[in-house]
Design a protein around this motif. Structure first.
Motif, PDB file in Angstrom:
ATOM      1  N   ASN A 116       6.133  -9.882  21.585  1.00 16.10           N
ATOM      2  CA  ASN A 116       5.809 -10.888  20.562  1.00 16.10           C
ATOM      3  C   ASN A 116       4.341 -10.853  20.120  1.00 16.10           C
ATOM      4  O   ASN A 116       3.928 -11.648  19.284  1.00 16.10           O
ATOM      5  N   ILE A 117       3.552  -9.941  20.640  1.00 19.27           N
ATOM      6  CA  ILE A 117       2.151  -9.799  20.221  1.00 19.27           C
ATOM      7  C   ILE A 117       2.114  -9.295  18.787  1.00 19.27           C
ATOM      8  O   ILE A 117       2.788  -8.332  18.447  1.00 19.27           O
ATOM      9  N   LYS A 118       1.344  -9.965  17.931  1.00 21.19           N
ATOM     10  CA  LYS A 118       1.170  -9.509  16.547  1.00 21.19           C
ATOM     11  C   LYS A 118       0.047  -8.478  16.539  1.00 21.19           C
ATOM     12  O   LYS A 118      -1.131  -8.834  16.567  1.00 21.19           O
ATOM     13  N   THR A 119       0.428  -7.215  16.501  1.00 21.81           N
ATOM     14  CA  THR A 119      -0.557  -6.143  16.624  1.00 21.81           C
ATOM     15  C   THR A 119      -1.553  -6.114  15.477  1.00 21.81           C
ATOM     16  O   THR A 119      -2.672  -5.650  15.646  1.00 21.81           O
ATOM     17  N   ASN A 120      -1.173  -6.625  14.313  1.00 19.88           N
ATOM     18  CA  ASN A 120      -2.109  -6.637  13.187  1.00 19.88           C
ATOM     19  C   ASN A 120      -3.187  -7.710  13.348  1.00 19.88           C
ATOM     20  O   ASN A 120      -4.134  -7.747  12.583  1.00 19.88           O
ATOM     21  N   ARG A 121      -3.066  -8.571  14.325  1.00 23.39           N
ATOM     22  CA  ARG A 121      -4.063  -9.614  14.570  1.00 23.39           C
ATOM     23  C   ARG A 121      -5.030  -9.250  15.700  1.00 23.39           C
ATOM     24  O   ARG A 121      -5.936 -10.010  16.015  1.00 23.39           O
ATOM     25  N   PHE A 128     -10.232  -6.225  23.295  1.00 23.19           N
ATOM     26  CA  PHE A 128     -10.108  -5.338  24.447  1.00 23.19           C
ATOM     27  C   PHE A 128     -11.351  -5.379  25.335  1.00 23.19           C
ATOM     28  O   PHE A 128     -11.411  -4.710  26.348  1.00 23.19           O
ATOM     29  N   SER A 129     -12.336  -6.178  24.942  1.00 25.31           N
ATOM     30  CA  SER A 129     -13.611  -6.225  25.649  1.00 25.31           C
ATOM     31  C   SER A 129     -13.545  -7.137  26.866  1.00 25.31           C
ATOM     32  O   SER A 129     -12.812  -8.118  26.887  1.00 25.31           O
ATOM     33  N   ASP A 130     -14.353  -6.799  27.861  1.00 28.75           N
ATOM     34  CA  ASP A 130     -14.518  -7.671  29.027  1.00 28.75           C
ATOM     35  C   ASP A 130     -15.700  -8.605  28.857  1.00 28.75           C
ATOM     36  O   ASP A 130     -16.072  -9.325  29.759  1.00 28.75           O
ATOM     37  N   ASP A 131     -16.294  -8.588  27.670  1.00 26.22           N
ATOM     38  CA  ASP A 131     -17.462  -9.420  27.379  1.00 26.22           C
ATOM     39  C   ASP A 131     -17.134 -10.885  27.667  1.00 26.22           C
ATOM     40  O   ASP A 131     -16.058 -11.369  27.346  1.00 26.22           O
ATOM     41  N   PRO A 160      -2.590 -10.426  27.355  1.00 28.23           N
ATOM     42  CA  PRO A 160      -1.734 -10.600  28.536  1.00 28.23           C
ATOM     43  C   PRO A 160      -1.101  -9.279  29.009  1.00 28.23           C
ATOM     44  O   PRO A 160       0.097  -9.066  28.885  1.00 28.23           O
ATOM     45  N   PHE A 161      -1.929  -8.384  29.533  1.00 24.98           N
ATOM     46  CA  PHE A 161      -1.421  -7.098  30.010  1.00 24.98           C
ATOM     47  C   PHE A 161      -0.473  -7.291  31.175  1.00 24.98           C
ATOM     48  O   PHE A 161      -0.640  -8.194  31.989  1.00 24.98           O
TER      49      PHE A 161
END
Length: 169
Positions: free
Chosen positions: A126-131, A137-140, A148-149
């Motif tokens: 259900n992740i909207k990849t275009n968003r 992806f940063s750990d900042d 939610p990997f």
């Protein structure tokens, strides 16, 4: 084609952040997160004798899964499907609805990466990849949105530097 793309990217973006993907054995991620949350605040910096300085330190080498032929076949199918598609800088981000993977004609960089994770069942369907933007992806610390990997871990960020092309005199 990849060599040509890297050359193009090096001109557009002389610095690229890369992260390695490590697969976890099923259930390990949940188990380690439960262990971490059950620790008292006094012992948050260490588990047993091991000092915890970053998320990667929660896992031992025995927690990682070996990538199987099935994994590589699925990854190869994904690469074959997207190879040669256009790179869309912002057009996909402004769409309200995500276009189904099978109908995609172009990808934004982080959309391509997140689509890969969805296809490999490492992110929910259900992740909207275009968003998804590169910063997700940063750990900042300033990154409030954590993806939610599932049963995988992205290792620390590494910076890949390209030599800047010489400017004509």
């Amino acid at each position: 084609p990849l060599k040509k793309r890297l050359k193009q990217w090096s001109v557009l973006c002389p610095q690229i952040v890369v992260r390695r993907l490590k697969l976890l054995k099923p259930g390990i991620q949940k188990k380690r997160m439960e262990e971490l949350s059950s620790l008292s605040s006094n012992s948050l910096n260490s588990i047993g004798k091991k000092k915890i300085s970053k998320k990667d330190d929660l896992y031992s080498k025995y927690d990682f899964a070996i990538k199987t032929d099935e994994f590589y076949n699925k990854a190869t199918d994904f690469v074959n499907r997207v190879n040669g598609l256009d790179y869309a800088i912002w057009t996909n981000v402004f769409r309200l609805n995500d276009v189904p993977f099978e109908k995609q004609k172009s990808f934004f960089c982080s959309q391509l990466v997140s689509s890969f994770f969805v296809q490999m069942n490492l992110l929910p369907k259900n992740i909207k990849t275009n968003r998804i933007l590169p910063g997700h992806f940063s750990d900042d610390e300033s990154n409030k949105i954590k993806l939610p990997f599932k049963d995988c871990l992205l290792l620390q960020e590494s910076l890949l530097l390209f030599k800047l092309p010489a400017v004509a005199r």
